[in-house]
Structures are given as C-alpha cells and as structure tokens.
Design a protein around this motif. Structure first.
Motif, PDB file in Angstrom:
ATOM      1  N   THR A  20       0.829  -1.220   0.000  1.00 23.09           N
ATOM      2  CA  THR A  20       0.000   0.000   0.000  1.00 23.09           C
ATOM      3  C   THR A  20       0.852   1.254   0.000  1.00 23.09           C
ATOM      4  O   THR A  20       0.605   2.186  -0.789  1.00 23.09           O
ATOM      5  CB  THR A  20      -0.936   0.003   1.224  1.00 23.09           C
ATOM      6  N   ILE A  24       1.178   4.214  -2.856  1.00 21.03           N
ATOM      7  CA  ILE A  24       0.972   5.637  -2.543  1.00 21.03           C
ATOM      8  C   ILE A  24       2.173   6.461  -2.998  1.00 21.03           C
ATOM      9  O   ILE A  24       2.024   7.523  -3.618  1.00 21.03           O
ATOM     10  CB  ILE A  24       0.731   5.812  -1.031  1.00 21.03           C
ATOM     11  N   GLY A  58      -1.248  14.527   2.882  1.00 21.79           N
ATOM     12  CA  GLY A  58      -1.718  13.159   2.669  1.00 21.79           C
ATOM     13  C   GLY A  58      -0.646  12.125   2.996  1.00 21.79           C
ATOM     14  O   GLY A  58      -0.936  11.092   3.622  1.00 21.79           O
ATOM     15  N   GLU A  73      -4.723   3.305   3.880  1.00 18.19           N
ATOM     16  CA  GLU A  73      -5.473   3.200   2.633  1.00 18.19           C
ATOM     17  C   GLU A  73      -4.889   4.123   1.574  1.00 18.19           C
ATOM     18  O   GLU A  73      -4.295   5.159   1.886  1.00 18.19           O
ATOM     19  CB  GLU A  73      -6.954   3.544   2.869  1.00 18.19           C
ATOM     20  N   PHE A  74      -5.103   3.748   0.316  1.00 17.78           N
ATOM     21  CA  PHE A  74      -4.545   4.512  -0.794  1.00 17.78           C
ATOM     22  C   PHE A  74      -5.117   5.924  -0.862  1.00 17.78           C
ATOM     23  O   PHE A  74      -4.411   6.879  -1.188  1.00 17.78           O
ATOM     24  CB  PHE A  74      -4.807   3.772  -2.109  1.00 17.78           C
ATOM     25  N   ASN A  75      -6.403   6.081  -0.538  1.00 18.50           N
ATOM     26  CA  ASN A  75      -7.035   7.403  -0.664  1.00 18.50           C
ATOM     27  C   ASN A  75      -6.508   8.408   0.350  1.00 18.50           C
ATOM     28  O   ASN A  75      -6.859   9.585   0.287  1.00 18.50           O
ATOM     29  CB  ASN A  75      -8.555   7.282  -0.549  1.00 18.50           C
ATOM     30  N   PHE A  78      -4.831  11.626  -0.972  1.00 14.98           N
ATOM     31  CA  PHE A  78      -5.610  12.789  -1.392  1.00 14.98           C
ATOM     32  C   PHE A  78      -6.371  13.417  -0.237  1.00 14.98           C
ATOM     33  O   PHE A  78      -7.217  14.305  -0.456  1.00 14.98           O
ATOM     34  CB  PHE A  78      -6.582  12.384  -2.498  1.00 14.98           C
ATOM     35  N   ALA A  79      -6.094  12.971   1.001  1.00 16.68           N
ATOM     36  CA  ALA A  79      -6.817  13.499   2.164  1.00 16.68           C
ATOM     37  C   ALA A  79      -6.528  14.981   2.383  1.00 16.68           C
ATOM     38  O   ALA A  79      -7.353  15.694   2.966  1.00 16.68           O
ATOM     39  CB  ALA A  79      -6.447  12.707   3.422  1.00 16.68           C
ATOM     40  N   SER A  82      -9.076  17.691   1.275  1.00 18.57           N
ATOM     41  CA  SER A  82     -10.238  18.006   2.116  1.00 18.57           C
ATOM     42  C   SER A  82      -9.930  19.160   3.064  1.00 18.57           C
ATOM     43  O   SER A  82     -10.849  19.786   3.595  1.00 18.57           O
ATOM     44  CB  SER A  82     -10.666  16.768   2.910  1.00 18.57           C
TER      45      SER A  82
END
Length: 261
Positions: A20, A24, A58, A73-75, A78-79, A82
C-alpha cells in the motif's frame, strides 16, 4: 530514542503494509513528475505549487497511520485536499520563511527546515490550530531536537545509495520507510514516556513470581531471642516482689531510722 530504535519500530509497523505505501509513493511521484514536466509552460508550475501542500499532508497521514497501527489506505494520499486551505497555507508559510532564512546563509535555511518539519503532523493532530500556529508549535517542539532528526535522516544514507544502484526503483519502498521513521520521531516527541516495543525477532521471558517461605531462624538468632525473653521474665518477677512487700516507716523513731515491718 536513538535513530536505530526509531527505524526498527518503523520497519516493524510497516509489516503487511509495504504494498500500500509503495503504491501511494509511486502515484505521488508520478503526479509530481507530470506537474514538473508541465512546468515549462507555466501551468504545471502553478499546479505543482498548489498541490504540493495537500500531497505532503496526505503522505503525513499515511505515515502516521503506519506508526499508530491504523489501517493504511490509498485514498489517504488525497486526504489533504479536504483541508486544502490549511495544507496549502502551511506549505506556503514554510517555503516563504525557509527562503528568507536561506538568503542569509544556507545553514540557517537548513535549520529552519528542521524547525518546521513537524508542522503537518501537528496540523493533523490539532485541526483547531491555524497553519501559522502549527508552524510555531513545530518550532517549539523541535527546540533541542533538530540534531536528532538530522541524525535520523542521515542514517538512511546507505539506503539511498542502494536506491541509486537500482535506478530509483527502491525509492518506492525506502521513502515510506523514511517517512514512517519520521512519524515515529514525532510520536516520541509528543509521548516520550511511551514504552519501547520489543523487536519482532526477540522475546523476553517474564519470570514467574512465587511466594517464598520465610527463612528459618539461625542458632544465634534463637539465642538472642531466648536471652531477651529471660530478661523480660526477670524484670517481671522483680516488679512483682516489690509490689508484694509492704513497707511502713515509723515517724519519730530514734535517729530518724525507719522501721520496716
């Protein structure tokens, strides 16, 4: 903690997450490379400037999830979008002050780079803070600790040399390893009393606590005890004899000699 201990903790916590974090890191490097390639026409440079802060945020969240044994997690990459405003402003402030300090000399710029290095960790842990407050909190946290972080970074030099030998392929694993070690460094700063985890290859045997019987008294101790009891008995007998004898004194006897009867 020493750099070796921080690296070992980061390595242990990365177990089962290497795929993971490598993904990233690969996607992050790919996006930054595309933006850098487009910087020749101007649009890429602006895009790179705008997205650098959110991407750093991120990557920080991902490394902290490794350190805190949370799901990575991969997302998470892009955190930062937000919280685009906060992550971008922190990046802008850091770059601005580092640039101004570098105008004096290169060394002050490097020192300030380490002073501001914990800003994104603090911004994530304390969302109520403004980017400038997070930057100042990082300066306070890094007082007396900048050299320790430099030593931790320098301890990866062997890994980066090995990375050059593989034409940069190993960077997708070395970079998250390095970032996880930095996250361990931050955790050690904010919680210095945390117990050190044992290594995965070693186990510590905990001795069983057993209640032992009291040792038997020696002959010398028994002798002292008997003597003490004999003395107490003698004193008690003497007291009783005194109480049993009634003594009267005749007043006005010749020469003032008392008469006992």
């Amino acid at each position: 903690m020493k750099a070796k201990t921080l690296r070992r903790r980061a390595w242990n916590h990365l177990g089962g997450k290497w795929g993971t974090v490598a993904l990233i890191t690969f996607v992050h490097a790919l996006l930054i490379s595309v933006a850098s390639a487009l910087s020749t026409i101007g649009i890429g440079a602006i895009a790179l400037f705008l997205v650098s802060g959110p991407f750093i945020y991120g990557m920080t969240i991902a490394s902290m999830s490794v350190t805190r044994k949370e799901k990575t997690e991969f997302n998470m990459l892009f955190a930062g979008f937000s919280r685009f405003e906060d992550s971008f402003l922190l990046y802008l402030l850091n770059r601005l002050f580092i640039f101004l300090w570098t105008l004096l000399l290169v060394i002050p710029g490097i020192i300030k780079t380490y002073s501001y290095s914990m800003g994104y960790f603090i911004l994530h842990d304390h969302p109520e803070l403004t980017p400038n407050q997070a930057r100042k909190r990082s300066m306070e946290l890094m007082k007396g600790n900048k050299w320790r972080l430099f030593c931790l970074d320098f301890s990866f030099i062997g890994w980066w040399i090995l990375c050059l030998m593989t034409f940069g392929i190993l960077s997708f694993w070395i970079d998250p390893y390095h970032q996880a070690a930095r996250a361990e460094f931050y955790e050690n700063l904010v919680n210095p009393n945390a117990a050190e985890e044992p290594s995965a290859t070693s186990s510590v045997a905990v001795p069983e606590m057993r209640e032992e019987a009291a040792p038997a008294a020696t002959a010398e101790e028994e002798s002292v005890s008997d003597g003490f009891e004999h003395t107490n008995g003698h004193n008690k007998l003497k007291s009783e004899l005194k109480q049993s004898i009634q003594c009267k004194v005749k007043v006005g006897t010749p020469y003032g000699i008392p008469t006992f009867y």
